[in-house]
Design an enzyme around this catalytic site. Sequence first.
Site, PDB file in Angstrom:
ATOM      1  CB  SER A 134      -0.929  -0.044   1.219  1.00 54.49           C
ATOM      2  OG  SER A 134      -1.749   1.099   1.280  1.00 54.49           O
ATOM      3  CE1 TYR A 148       0.451   4.851  -5.812  1.00 55.82           C
ATOM      4  CE2 TYR A 148       0.413   6.291  -3.893  1.00 55.82           C
ATOM      5  CZ  TYR A 148       0.872   5.154  -4.521  1.00 55.82           C
ATOM      6  OH  TYR A 148       1.742   4.314  -3.875  1.00 55.82           O
ATOM      7  CE  LYS A 152      -0.545   1.906  -3.785  1.00 58.85           C
ATOM      8  NZ  LYS A 152      -0.207   0.491  -4.070  1.00 58.85           N
TER       9      LYS A 152
END
Length: 271
Positions: A134, A148, A152
């Site tokens: 992660s 992004y 995650k």
Amino acid sequence: MSKTIFITGASRGFGKIWAEAFLKRGDKVVATARDINKLDHLVKEYGDSILTIQLDVNNRAAGFAAIKKAKEHFGSLDVVINNAGYGLFGTIEETSEEQAREQLETNVFGLLWITQAAIPVMREQGFGHIIQVSSVLGVVTLPILGIYTASKFAVEGLSESLAAEVKDFGIKITLVEPNTFSTDWYNTSAIHTDRIEAYDQLKESFYGNMTEDSIGKPEATVDAVLQLADNENPPLRLFLGKMAYPWTKYIYEERLKSWEEWSEVSAAAHG
């Protein structure tokens, strides 16, 4: 006793460094990448200890086939490291539909497909450890990396739920959460959105805050990852780097403060 380690995105960055570290200490490694020619030097040096598989993690069927091949080749699957992924740099407004979908396709769905493929193998053998790469940006946020970060955050929620689902099968789950490191993620593998001039000052400030001291050395993560793979009771979450914990601690203290200030309004909304 040697372990069998399956790593996605093993041709560069963390994946390549960790694959070589496992091989060096005597483990068996299944190294997957879109371009397995970049792994030829490891095959030459470690021979039968490494199995390379060409894999685009976005292809669910190929992911299942890769896990099956790994199990058949080495006989077991001790650790799966979902490392494949990339960073999309740009503001939310600048991001195209294609860029957003491709970011989530690789970082979330690619990880999901490999995870789904590994679970039945590990459930049947009664043990296994899935390590999800992660990011500290799975628990805190920054501008310029919103999509992004969203990917995650999704990995964090998926994996925490997964840990509760598979613990009785002897399967362990760990979320590895690096802060910024000097890997290709920040450079050649990054994708950038088209520019909207209104965000130029924000971007200048964002990139200007990157100091040499705040960027970790990828090779320094090896001992932590080896310890993690060997631990009988691994943590659900592990930060990598010295910046992640103090930053997250500060952010969560601020969040708790805000929730507390609005707690009466929240309770009244219950009815």
